[in-house]
Design a protein around this motif. Structure first.
Motif, PDB file in Angstrom:
ATOM      1  N   ASP A 161      36.587  29.462  39.879  1.00 27.02           N
ATOM      2  CA  ASP A 161      35.945  28.317  38.779  1.00 27.02           C
ATOM      3  C   ASP A 161      35.791  27.685  38.899  1.00 27.02           C
ATOM      4  O   ASP A 161      36.856  26.516  38.134  1.00 27.02           O
ATOM      5  CB  ASP A 161      36.143  29.549  37.624  1.00 27.02           C
ATOM      6  CG  ASP A 161      36.090  31.028  37.909  1.00 27.02           C
ATOM      7  OD1 ASP A 161      34.788  31.185  38.248  1.00 27.02           O
ATOM      8  OD2 ASP A 161      36.943  31.556  37.178  1.00 27.02           O
ATOM      9  N   ILE A 175      27.711  26.549  36.002  1.00 28.86           N
ATOM     10  CA  ILE A 175      28.098  27.642  35.423  1.00 28.86           C
ATOM     11  C   ILE A 175      28.666  27.220  33.762  1.00 28.86           C
ATOM     12  O   ILE A 175      27.919  28.806  33.569  1.00 28.86           O
ATOM     13  CB  ILE A 175      29.836  27.776  35.954  1.00 28.86           C
ATOM     14  CG1 ILE A 175      29.765  27.520  37.508  1.00 28.86           C
ATOM     15  CG2 ILE A 175      30.796  28.592  35.618  1.00 28.86           C
ATOM     16  CD1 ILE A 175      31.438  27.560  37.687  1.00 28.86           C
ATOM     17  N   THR A 300      25.611  34.958  35.256  1.00 28.79           N
ATOM     18  CA  THR A 300      26.313  33.745  37.065  1.00 28.79           C
ATOM     19  C   THR A 300      25.384  34.329  38.364  1.00 28.79           C
ATOM     20  O   THR A 300      25.153  33.317  38.945  1.00 28.79           O
ATOM     21  CB  THR A 300      27.546  34.101  36.712  1.00 28.79           C
ATOM     22  OG1 THR A 300      28.574  33.764  35.719  1.00 28.79           O
ATOM     23  CG2 THR A 300      28.283  32.978  37.579  1.00 28.79           C
ATOM     24  N   SER A 345      40.947  33.374  39.680  1.00 31.18           N
ATOM     25  CA  SER A 345      39.941  33.385  39.042  1.00 31.18           C
ATOM     26  C   SER A 345      40.401  33.610  37.163  1.00 31.18           C
ATOM     27  O   SER A 345      41.123  35.051  37.214  1.00 31.18           O
ATOM     28  CB  SER A 345      38.505  33.948  39.044  1.00 31.18           C
ATOM     29  OG  SER A 345      37.765  33.788  37.966  1.00 31.18           O
ATOM     30  N   LYS A 347      38.557  34.243  35.043  1.00 30.45           N
ATOM     31  CA  LYS A 347      36.938  34.847  34.555  1.00 30.45           C
ATOM     32  C   LYS A 347      37.375  36.176  34.291  1.00 30.45           C
ATOM     33  O   LYS A 347      38.121  36.879  35.512  1.00 30.45           O
ATOM     34  CB  LYS A 347      35.434  34.634  35.743  1.00 30.45           C
ATOM     35  CG  LYS A 347      34.100  35.181  35.303  1.00 30.45           C
ATOM     36  CD  LYS A 347      33.374  34.900  35.935  1.00 30.45           C
ATOM     37  CE  LYS A 347      33.170  33.621  36.049  1.00 30.45           C
ATOM     38  NZ  LYS A 347      32.108  33.034  35.127  1.00 30.45           N
TER      39      LYS A 347
END
Length: 375
Positions: A161, A175, A300, A345, A347
């Protein structure tokens, strides 16, 4: 700048990637519980990216991944590509330390200043700090000069990211917009007719500032929940801010405990949501607001590859989440030279994989979604 057609992160990473839960997408790799058992790390909350225990698990996965596609080849060095000196720089240093590897990290973030590169020596490792992603083209030469050839003995770790997609300083706004849209959609959906868009935006913008990170833990689940409570009228923004600044509300744990003491005043639907979030917080789940994270995936995914090819890249970068072409080119080149390519990531998995209803209709993980590549 120009865009270079459409691609996905999967093109050059495959499924050698872990999201926040540290469960490798490639099912041939060890599960987190197995890795912890082998490493003697025990159980407990999933470690975060800046922690040494996170690095131990990732180093274990890197060696396992290398054994899959190059049996008998030992990893001897580490190359890291990220976008934040503190978080990514710490993750890189920890990986080199636990792996016993020399290495170099490229940390990119574009700004309006004249082009520059800063080198930070750290013993057997170094940080290569650049304010242009294009500087990645010269990074490999720097590595060779330090005796770090990028070959089959090299693990290349890519932050996902705002590095591999949504390049910081150039494309990261896309983002951020997806995340804000997800918070807004979640709060508006739960509040219904009581939702006040202006009040929500004011609360989100203020509480998302670094000043309030000790209170929110810079956790978007917590911030979404706080905005929901404020929108319900249970507490006012001014009062909350005053209490945080005075030190009377120093943490999210204190906040949700205070809400729990007044939960009877919440409408039934919100009371149920509060109970679910509270239960997950008490269980140590760092992403307790599941409805928000499902919406984050949707928001996203909606920003991947939705613009037509004739959009100028300078306009595209503010709207569509792009694969960073400089990272893509470097990764493809390094993979052709035999290096292991692996992505990390931070996320949450819940925001990176499609909810069941979307998966049933062909929804894909974020790293498998096609979008334009630009740089």
């Amino acid at each position: 700048m120009k865009h270079s057609g459409c691609t996905s992160v999967h093109e050059f990473v495959g499924d050698f990637i872990v999201y926040r839960n540290l469960e490798a997408v490639d099912e041939r790799l060890p599960r987190l519980a197995e890795a912890r058992r082998v490493l003697g790390d025990g159980q407990g909350p999933v470690p975060r990216k800046s922690e040494a225990s996170y690095a131990r698990v990732v180093a274990h996965l890197l060696r396992a991944a290398r054994a899959l596609d190059a049996p008998g080849v030992a990893l001897r060095r580490l190359i890291f590509v990220g976008d934040t000196r503190l978080n990514d720089g710490t993750a890189f240093a920890n990986l080199c330390d636990v792996g016993g590897w020399p290495g170099a990290a490229f940390i990119g973030a574009e700004d309006a200043e004249p082009e520059r590169v800063e080198l930070v020596e750290q013993g057997p490792t170094a940080l290569y700090l650049a304010n242009r992603w294009a500087a990645l083209a010269g990074f490999e030469g720097f590595c060779h000069e330090r005796g770090l050839p990028v070959d089959e003995g090299t693990a290349v770790v890519l932050d996902l990211d705002k590095t591999t997609v949504g390049a910081r300083g150039r494309n990261d706004r896309a983002i951020d917009r997806a995340r804000v849209e997800a918070v807004r959609e979640t709060v508006a959906g739960l509040l219904g007719g009581e939702y006040d868009g202006s009040a929500f935006q004011a609360a989100y913008d203020l509480l998302n500032r670094p000043e309030f990170h000790p209170f929110t833990a810079d956790n978007q689940d917590y911030l979404a929940y706080i905005c929901l409570v404020l929108g319900s009228g249970l507490m006012g923004l001014d009062r909350l801010v005053a209490q945080v600044r005075a030190g009377r509300l120093a943490s999210f744990a204190q906040f949700i405990a205070a809400v729990d003491g007044q939960a009877g005043y919440l409408p039934r639907g919100l009371r149920e949501v509060h109970g679910e979030v509270l239960g997950r917080v008490q269980a140590g789940d760092p992403t307790p607001f599941k409805a928000f994270r499902a919406n984050e995936y949707r928001a996203t995914a909606a920003r991947f590859g939705f613009l037509s090819d004739d959009w100028p890249l300078e306009h595209m970068v503010g709207e569509e989440i792009l694969v960073t072409q400089e990272v893509r080119e470097a990764a493809l080149r390094w993979r052709s030279q035999g290096a292991l390519i692996f992505a990390l990531s931070d996320k949450p998995d819940e925001a990176s994989f499609p909810p069941a209803d979307l998966a049933a209709r062909g929804g894909r993980a974020i790293h498998r979604m096609e979008t334009h590549a630009g740089g």
